[in-house]
Design an enzyme around this catalytic site. Structure first.
Site, PDB file in Angstrom:
ATOM      1  N   ARG A 112       0.856  -1.178   0.000  1.00 60.98           N
ATOM      2  CA  ARG A 112       0.000   0.000   0.000  1.00 60.98           C
ATOM      3  C   ARG A 112       0.898   1.236   0.000  1.00 60.98           C
ATOM      4  O   ARG A 112       1.489   1.588   1.010  1.00 60.98           O
ATOM      5  CB  ARG A 112      -0.913  -0.016   1.234  1.00 60.98           C
ATOM      6  CG  ARG A 112      -1.595   1.306   1.486  1.00 60.98           C
ATOM      7  CD  ARG A 112      -2.677   1.221   2.546  1.00 60.98           C
ATOM      8  NE  ARG A 112      -2.253   0.697   3.830  1.00 60.98           N
ATOM      9  CZ  ARG A 112      -1.602   1.399   4.760  1.00 60.98           C
ATOM     10  NH1 ARG A 112      -1.251   2.645   4.531  1.00 60.98           N
ATOM     11  NH2 ARG A 112      -1.291   0.838   5.918  1.00 60.98           N
ATOM     12  N   HIS A 140      -3.722   4.143   4.657  1.00 58.21           N
ATOM     13  CA  HIS A 140      -4.752   3.102   4.765  1.00 58.21           C
ATOM     14  C   HIS A 140      -6.086   3.656   4.281  1.00 58.21           C
ATOM     15  O   HIS A 140      -6.775   3.037   3.476  1.00 58.21           O
ATOM     16  CB  HIS A 140      -4.869   2.636   6.208  1.00 58.21           C
ATOM     17  CG  HIS A 140      -6.001   1.706   6.460  1.00 58.21           C
ATOM     18  ND1 HIS A 140      -6.023   0.415   5.992  1.00 58.21           N
ATOM     19  CD2 HIS A 140      -7.174   1.885   7.110  1.00 58.21           C
ATOM     20  CE1 HIS A 140      -7.148  -0.166   6.354  1.00 58.21           C
ATOM     21  NE2 HIS A 140      -7.868   0.701   7.030  1.00 58.21           N
ATOM     22  N   TYR A 166       4.177   5.625  11.188  1.00 53.44           N
ATOM     23  CA  TYR A 166       4.553   4.255  11.530  1.00 53.44           C
ATOM     24  C   TYR A 166       5.447   3.567  10.498  1.00 53.44           C
ATOM     25  O   TYR A 166       5.819   2.411  10.695  1.00 53.44           O
ATOM     26  CB  TYR A 166       3.299   3.406  11.778  1.00 53.44           C
ATOM     27  CG  TYR A 166       2.278   3.419  10.655  1.00 53.44           C
ATOM     28  CD1 TYR A 166       2.416   2.597   9.550  1.00 53.44           C
ATOM     29  CD2 TYR A 166       1.162   4.247  10.723  1.00 53.44           C
ATOM     30  CE1 TYR A 166       1.475   2.598   8.521  1.00 53.44           C
ATOM     31  CE2 TYR A 166       0.211   4.260   9.720  1.00 53.44           C
ATOM     32  CZ  TYR A 166       0.374   3.435   8.618  1.00 53.44           C
ATOM     33  OH  TYR A 166      -0.559   3.438   7.610  1.00 53.44           O
TER      34      TYR A 166
END
Length: 409
Positions: free
Chosen positions: A302, A306, A315
């Site tokens: 990805r 998200h 992160y």
């Protein structure tokens, strides 16, 4: 249930009979690691035996790789079809980018981008037949494109004006599923019905690496294996379940989980549209031939957030993203097409024009949609109404009224 089909399904093996046949092709893909695991004698051997195998037909540099197991499933592909796959990925990415921009402009409440996962979705989507049935999550915009769902119909739910803007039975493409993993149970039940009807079709369920940790997915694996259901579980492992990396969810590669349920699993290069097309064709063919379920793990990434409410910089590092951008699925196929002399500059120019036209159409369609009914959430909760819902409605109305200025505007 009744599923229309042009031919009756072949007699299905029982679960016991199936066990001796699931090795076949996957003995050299999904099941191979389990077989070598019994021979481990040293730490180095153990490490080697658990290295994931990856089906790949196109390298990141666009070089064609031979594969004895899966070449046959793309052997007859024509230059026109290759250009079609490229067009699908480019237009899907353009639509996705426009939807992301519309959310940032306040036209959509939320958007889940597929950026980086185009090959996994287009390859698998183009492997399906018209009479197959697809159960998506909420990110399968490329699969929807392959199934003939108008892209603008995907946006009503994200604007809050409907619960899905298409008839699932018109394209055999179910409505988007927000509850994580539940669509795998829907797909399994549907596939069991397909088998009982004797229809010559298959079912494919999409989910992510995060959903693989859900109990619904485990139950789906159990039921599909025991009842030999004609279903393909297509897991897009994009490395991150929101902010949780895959290694915090599983001790083994995801495709190996299928072994414990008694059916084969395969890991495919999810940025390789040819490999995704070939492996999915093979898995769907197994299902139609009465050989039961298959787990396909499309190993992809990805590239964006998200959803538009997420900040991936919190992160994960830029180095990881840049490494995966070098494996871009669209660039990979473009390199192959150019090296094979299957395209010219005119093709890319026409596609750019078509891409911009799609973006304009999507913008106009969304801006023509009505504003969401802010109070619709309180309707149809209880048939005869409820005091608590009435209280909540009143509180929300007061909150909305607080934004009005003194002039009432």
């Amino acid at each position: 249930m009744t599923v229309e089909s042009s031919a009756a399904r072949k007699p299905r093996r029982t679960a016991a009979g199936k066990a001796g046949t699931t090795g076949g092709k996957t003995g050299t893909t999904g099941a191979a690691t389990g077989a070598t695991g019994t021979k481990r004698t040293t730490r180095s051997t153990a490490r080697k035996s658990t290295e994931p195998e990856l089906v790949q037909l196109l390298t990141p540099e666009g070089k064609r790789v031979k594969n004895a197991e899966y070449d046959a499933y793309v052997a007859g592909i024509t230059p026109e079809e290759l250009r079609g796959l490229y067009r699908d990925m480019v237009l899907t990415r353009r639509f996705d980018a426009e939807a992301t921009a519309l959310q940032r402009q306040g036209e959509l409440g939320l958007w889940a981008s597929l950026l980086g996962q185009e090959a996994a979705q287009i390859g698998s989507g183009r492997a399906t037949r018209e009479d197959d049935y697809v159960f998506p999550t909420y990110r399968e915009h490329g699969v929807a494109w392959c199934r003939g769902v108008d892209p603008t119909n995907l946006l009503g739910m994200f604007r809050g004006v409907n619960n899905g803007g298409w008839d699932p039975n018109s394209n055999n493409f179910h409505l988007y599923t927000i509850v994580i993993g539940s669509q795998t149970l829907h797909a399994t039940g549907y596939a069991m019905g397909v088998a009982k009807d004797g229809a010559d079709s298959a079912v494919i369920a999409y989910f992510g690496d995060g959903a693989s940790s859900q109990g619904d997915v485990a139950e789906s694996f159990t039921f599909s294996a025991v009842y030999n259901a004609p279903v393909v579980f297509f897991c897009q492992n994009n490395q991150w379940a929101i902010s949780e990396p895959t290694e915090k969810q599983t001790r083994v590669p995801l495709y190996q989980r299928a072994q414990g349920y008694g059916f084969p699993g395969v890991r495919v290069d999810g940025n390789d549209v040819l490999a995704c097309l070939a492996v999915t064709k093979w898995a769907l063919e197994r299902a139609r031939n009465g050989e039961g379920p298959t787990l396909v793990e499309a190993f992809t990434y990805r590239m964006g957030a998200h959803t538009t409410s997420d900040d991936p910089t919190r992160y994960r590092g830029d180095e990881e993203r840049l490494a995966w951008e070098a494996k871009d699925p669209i660039l990979r196929l473009r390199r192959y097409l150019e090296a094979s002399n299957h395209v010219d500059e005119g093709f890319f120019a026409e596609l750019e024009t078509e891409s911009e036209a799609l973006g304009r159409r999507v913008r106009e369609a969304v801006r023509a949609m009505p504003d969401p009914d802010r109070f619709a959430i309180f309707e149809n909760a209880y048939a005869d109404g409820h005091a608590l819902v009435d209280e909540e409605r009143a509180q929300f109305a007061a909150y909305q009224a607080s934004f009005a200025d003194e002039g009432g505007h």
